[in-house]
Write an enzyme that holds these catalytic residues in place. Structure first.
Site, PDB file in Angstrom:
ATOM      1  N   SER A 157       0.852  -1.191   0.000  1.00 27.30           N
ATOM      2  CA  SER A 157       0.000   0.000   0.000  1.00 27.30           C
ATOM      3  C   SER A 157       0.887   1.240   0.000  1.00 27.30           C
ATOM      4  CB  SER A 157      -0.899   0.027   1.235  1.00 27.30           C
ATOM      5  OG  SER A 157      -1.557   1.281   1.352  1.00 27.30           O
ATOM      6  N   TYR A 217      -1.303  -0.373  10.111  1.00 27.18           N
ATOM      7  CA  TYR A 217      -1.442  -0.603   8.668  1.00 27.18           C
ATOM      8  C   TYR A 217      -0.232  -0.053   7.925  1.00 27.18           C
ATOM      9  CZ  TYR A 217      -3.773  -0.996   4.121  1.00 27.18           C
ATOM     10  OH  TYR A 217      -4.105  -1.324   2.828  1.00 27.18           O
TER      11      TYR A 217
END
Length: 266
Positions: free
Chosen positions: A148, A162
């Site tokens: 990501s 995350y």
């Protein structure tokens, strides 16, 4: 379709979707099958894995569904053995499983830290651990790990677990790529930007817009230079390229699929 993965055997981890619509793993599994691969659809949610496999077989292609918790070594070892017993080998591994929490370091509990690290990072270690020996025996294989841009840039939300786990994926993947390059195995990362998938709806509606999903989508669309978020098919197409022989001389790299947002943030 052009048969870019004809006669290949693929494991897609996180092949279900966390809600109605198309998640990254679900789209990748279906696209791989459409391009000729036999696909083992793996998800912790058995119904979600079965749904994806059902779409594939309903279109006349070959797939099977496996329920597994990929943070558990014995379950990962078993699913890889299942794939080999079923189809003889593993040519492609796509790691797509991931969860997020929109907390910073003070608000986050230790238990949640451990959970996200385990799901997002340990799972990838375990799937590679058990797939790499299979690929090494045949001296061929392609690993595509989904990261990501949250691992590269601040995107406006303090999801520290995350961003930390996604930031670890490129060096993890480079290590594999360089260790196994001479053995015919490639490993690369696809790093999506802001994507409109089922995964974002519940976890991020409060972080962006006080529970208003439509407003959250509007805000995220506006952050993207192209004026809209990408979707699961953008991630699937990038994964297909890296899994295919078109990328036969590409390894240890990161393909950013973000509509230009990280270029704007540079």
């Amino acid at each position: 379709m052009s048969g870019r993965l004809r006669d290949r055997i693929a494991i897609v981890v996180g092949a279900g979707s966390s809600g109605p619509g198309w998640g990254n793993g679900k789209a990748a599994a279906v696209l791989f099958a459409r391009e000729g691969a036999k696909v083992l659809c793996v998800d912790i949610d058995e119904a979600a894995a079965q749904e994806t496999a059902g779409i594939i077989t309903g279109e006349g292609f070959e797939a099977a569904a496996v329920q597994a918790d990929v943070t558990r070594a014995e379950q990962v070892e078993a699913l890889v053995a299942d794939c080999v017993a079923r189809w003889g080998t593993v040519d492609i591994l796509q790691n797509n499983v991931g969860i997020l929490d929109s907390s910073g370091p003070v608000e986050l509990s230790e238990a949640e830290w451990d959970k996200v690290i385990s799901v997002n990072l340990k799972s990838m270690f375990l799937t590679c651990k058990f797939v790499l020996p299979v690929m090494e025996r045949q001296r061929r294989g392609a690993i595509v790990n989904v990261g990501s841009i949250a691992g590269l840039r601040w995107t406006g939300i303090p999801y520290i677990t995350y961003s930390t786990t996604k930031g670890a994926i490129p060096p993890f993947t480079r290590s594999i790529a360089l260790q196994y390059a001479a053995k015919g195995i490639r490993a690369n990362v696809v790093s999506p930007g802001l994507m409109n998938t089922p995964m974002i709806r519940e976890p991020l509606k409060d972080a962006y817009a006080d529970g208003d999903i439509d407003k959250m989508i509007e805000i995220r669309d506006a952050q993207c230079p192209m004026g809209h978020m990408g979707d699961a098919w953008d991630v699937a197409s990038a994964s297909l390229f890296l899994a295919s022989d078109e990328a036969r001389y590409i390894t240890g790299t990161e393909l950013i699929v973000d509509g230009g947002i990280t270029a704007k943030m540079s």
